[in-house]
Design a protein around this motif. Sequence first.
Motif, PDB file in Angstrom:
ATOM      1  N   PHE A 140       0.829  -1.209   0.000  1.00  0.00           N
ATOM      2  CA  PHE A 140       0.000   0.000   0.000  1.00  0.00           C
ATOM      3  C   PHE A 140       0.864   1.261   0.000  1.00  0.00           C
ATOM      4  N   VAL A 141       2.024   1.205   0.666  1.00  0.00           N
ATOM      5  CA  VAL A 141       2.918   2.377   0.718  1.00  0.00           C
ATOM      6  C   VAL A 141       3.448   2.708  -0.670  1.00  0.00           C
ATOM      7  N   TRP A 142       3.932   1.694  -1.404  1.00  0.00           N
ATOM      8  CA  TRP A 142       4.450   1.941  -2.743  1.00  0.00           C
ATOM      9  C   TRP A 142       3.340   2.376  -3.698  1.00  0.00           C
ATOM     10  N   GLN A 143       2.163   1.832  -3.527  1.00  0.00           N
ATOM     11  CA  GLN A 143       1.063   2.260  -4.390  1.00  0.00           C
ATOM     12  C   GLN A 143       0.670   3.708  -4.126  1.00  0.00           C
ATOM     13  N   GLN A 144       0.758   4.122  -2.875  1.00  0.00           N
ATOM     14  CA  GLN A 144       0.487   5.534  -2.563  1.00  0.00           C
ATOM     15  C   GLN A 144       1.529   6.452  -3.187  1.00  0.00           C
ATOM     16  N   GLU A 145       2.799   6.082  -3.096  1.00  0.00           N
ATOM     17  CA  GLU A 145       3.849   6.904  -3.688  1.00  0.00           C
ATOM     18  C   GLU A 145       3.725   6.952  -5.209  1.00  0.00           C
ATOM     19  N   LEU A 146       3.378   5.804  -5.811  1.00  0.00           N
ATOM     20  CA  LEU A 146       3.176   5.794  -7.258  1.00  0.00           C
ATOM     21  C   LEU A 146       1.982   6.653  -7.658  1.00  0.00           C
ATOM     22  N   ALA A 147       0.905   6.571  -6.876  1.00  0.00           N
ATOM     23  CA  ALA A 147      -0.274   7.390  -7.174  1.00  0.00           C
ATOM     24  C   ALA A 147       0.027   8.884  -7.021  1.00  0.00           C
ATOM     25  N   ALA A 148       0.878   9.236  -6.020  1.00  0.00           N
ATOM     26  CA  ALA A 148       1.245  10.644  -5.841  1.00  0.00           C
ATOM     27  C   ALA A 148       2.033  11.163  -7.043  1.00  0.00           C
ATOM     28  N   ILE A 149       2.948  10.338  -7.559  1.00  0.00           N
ATOM     29  CA  ILE A 149       3.716  10.760  -8.733  1.00  0.00           C
ATOM     30  C   ILE A 149       2.807  10.917  -9.944  1.00  0.00           C
ATOM     31  N   GLN A 150       1.908   9.949 -10.142  1.00  0.00           N
ATOM     32  CA  GLN A 150       1.021   9.999 -11.304  1.00  0.00           C
ATOM     33  C   GLN A 150       0.035  11.156 -11.214  1.00  0.00           C
ATOM     34  N   ASP A 151      -0.459  11.461 -10.043  1.00  0.00           N
ATOM     35  CA  ASP A 151      -1.376  12.596  -9.892  1.00  0.00           C
ATOM     36  C   ASP A 151      -0.657  13.929 -10.097  1.00  0.00           C
ATOM     37  N   THR A 152       0.604  13.993  -9.695  1.00  0.00           N
ATOM     38  CA  THR A 152       1.351  15.242  -9.865  1.00  0.00           C
ATOM     39  C   THR A 152       1.654  15.512 -11.327  1.00  0.00           C
ATOM     40  N   PHE A 153       2.072  14.499 -12.056  1.00  0.00           N
ATOM     41  CA  PHE A 153       2.401  14.661 -13.470  1.00  0.00           C
ATOM     42  C   PHE A 153       1.207  14.436 -14.390  1.00  0.00           C
ATOM     43  N   LEU A 154       0.030  14.112 -13.827  1.00  0.00           N
ATOM     44  CA  LEU A 154      -1.186  13.862 -14.610  1.00  0.00           C
ATOM     45  C   LEU A 154      -0.951  12.787 -15.667  1.00  0.00           C
ATOM     46  N   CYS A 155      -0.395  11.673 -15.203  1.00  0.00           N
ATOM     47  CA  CYS A 155      -0.125  10.547 -16.086  1.00  0.00           C
ATOM     48  C   CYS A 155      -0.519   9.272 -15.350  1.00  0.00           C
ATOM     49  N   CYS A 156      -0.377   8.147 -16.037  1.00  0.00           N
ATOM     50  CA  CYS A 156      -0.716   6.881 -15.390  1.00  0.00           C
ATOM     51  C   CYS A 156       0.036   5.743 -16.058  1.00  0.00           C
ATOM     52  N   GLY A 157       0.842   5.055 -15.260  1.00  0.00           N
ATOM     53  CA  GLY A 157       1.523   3.856 -15.726  1.00  0.00           C
ATOM     54  C   GLY A 157       2.500   4.123 -16.850  1.00  0.00           C
ATOM     55  N   LYS A 158       2.884   3.079 -17.507  1.00  0.00           N
ATOM     56  CA  LYS A 158       3.754   3.164 -18.677  1.00  0.00           C
ATOM     57  C   LYS A 158       3.356   2.072 -19.646  1.00  0.00           C
ATOM     58  N   ARG A 159       3.485   2.356 -20.892  1.00  0.00           N
ATOM     59  CA  ARG A 159       3.050   1.449 -21.927  1.00  0.00           C
ATOM     60  C   ARG A 159       3.983   0.244 -22.007  1.00  0.00           C
ATOM     61  N   SER A 160       3.387  -0.932 -22.141  1.00  0.00           N
ATOM     62  CA  SER A 160       4.180  -2.147 -22.266  1.00  0.00           C
ATOM     63  C   SER A 160       4.674  -2.285 -23.696  1.00  0.00           C
ATOM     64  N   PRO A 161       5.949  -2.680 -23.891  1.00  0.00           N
ATOM     65  CA  PRO A 161       6.429  -2.858 -25.261  1.00  0.00           C
ATOM     66  C   PRO A 161       5.731  -3.990 -25.994  1.00  0.00           C
ATOM     67  N   PHE A 162       5.070  -4.894 -25.275  1.00  0.00           N
ATOM     68  CA  PHE A 162       4.378  -6.020 -25.903  1.00  0.00           C
ATOM     69  C   PHE A 162       2.899  -5.713 -26.173  1.00  0.00           C
ATOM     70  N   GLY A 163       2.460  -4.521 -25.725  1.00  0.00           N
ATOM     71  CA  GLY A 163       1.094  -4.110 -26.005  1.00  0.00           C
ATOM     72  C   GLY A 163       0.075  -4.599 -25.002  1.00  0.00           C
ATOM     73  N   ARG A 164       0.414  -5.504 -24.114  1.00  0.00           N
ATOM     74  CA  ARG A 164      -0.510  -6.022 -23.111  1.00  0.00           C
ATOM     75  C   ARG A 164       0.086  -5.822 -21.727  1.00  0.00           C
ATOM     76  N   LEU A 165      -0.753  -5.575 -20.771  1.00  0.00           N
ATOM     77  CA  LEU A 165      -0.338  -5.356 -19.395  1.00  0.00           C
ATOM     78  C   LEU A 165      -0.852  -6.489 -18.528  1.00  0.00           C
ATOM     79  N   GLY A 166      -0.118  -6.729 -17.432  1.00  0.00           N
ATOM     80  CA  GLY A 166      -0.557  -7.734 -16.482  1.00  0.00           C
ATOM     81  C   GLY A 166      -1.759  -7.263 -15.687  1.00  0.00           C
ATOM     82  N   GLY A 167      -2.294  -8.158 -14.864  1.00  0.00           N
ATOM     83  CA  GLY A 167      -3.474  -7.812 -14.088  1.00  0.00           C
ATOM     84  C   GLY A 167      -3.207  -6.702 -13.097  1.00  0.00           C
ATOM     85  N   MET A 168      -2.086  -6.774 -12.425  1.00  0.00           N
ATOM     86  CA  MET A 168      -1.746  -5.736 -11.452  1.00  0.00           C
ATOM     87  C   MET A 168      -1.440  -4.418 -12.139  1.00  0.00           C
ATOM     88  N   GLU A 169      -0.758  -4.445 -13.247  1.00  0.00           N
ATOM     89  CA  GLU A 169      -0.431  -3.222 -13.978  1.00  0.00           C
ATOM     90  C   GLU A 169      -1.693  -2.568 -14.528  1.00  0.00           C
TER      91      GLU A 169
END
Length: 289
Positions: A140-169
């Motif tokens: 939960f701590v890492w997810q909060q830090e990741l969410a803070a970064i994404q909310d600040t830069f108004l972005c979300c995740g990163k594109r997979s080079p294979f075009g598909r993402l895992g369930g968690m991603e």
Amino acid sequence: MGPRSRVRAAKCQMLVTSFFVLLLGLSLATMAVIMYFGAHSTVISRTSLESNPYKATHCWAFYTGMSLAGLLTLGATLSAAATVREAQGLMAGGFLSFALGFCILAQVTFWRSRNPTQVEDAALDTYDLVYEQAVKTASFVWQQELAAIQDTFLCCGKRSPFGRLGGMEASLCQGEEAAREDCLQGIQSLLRPHQHVLSTLSGIGLALTVYATFLSAFLCFAFRSGHSLDRRGKYAPATQARNRQPQEPSLFRCSQGEPTPRPPSGADAVGDHWGLRGHSEGPRWLQDN
């Protein structure tokens, strides 16, 4: 153009150059503060990573920018005061500040030419590490830090080079967040304008410090040689010229303040030989006898 006209022109140019150098120093200080305390830089540098690649670069850029801004501001202030007061010591201090500022700017420019994307790469590496920790550990701590970064830069995740993402991603970006741009592109698009501004300020700073260094060196030597040039009538500070009073020749002063010594007569020479000089009755008594 005589020496006096050249010195006046150099003084005017020094005042104008000091003004622009002062503006440059304030601009560098403002940019360093914004980059250090800004939300985009703070959210990346304050992550819980043990080895944060962006934190060291972030601190180095801030302290370098503030040191450079302080040197430029000090040099501009000393040079302006020395130009107005015609003080050699203050002008020497301004020359030293400009020389040190030029050395720092040259080092920054060389570093930027060798590693133009080092700051961006450090920020992207930090985001990758936080993203991997949030995906792998599901903490939960890492997810909060990741969410803070994404909310600040108004972005979300990163594109997979294979075009598909895992369930968690895929679960990290849902709803409106899924429509945001890739965080790698978002971080680059926000950091690159700052780097362009920094490169522009560095180029302007190099030109101004070189010109200010030559001007301060010329005026320092001009103020130093002002006393010796005054006797030859070439250049003298105005304050010294007003306070200096003409001196009369020594012979003229003796003729006004003291009686002019007369050469000794024959009687004085005889009296001096017999020890009777200074007694007015001595020679007259000898002549009567």
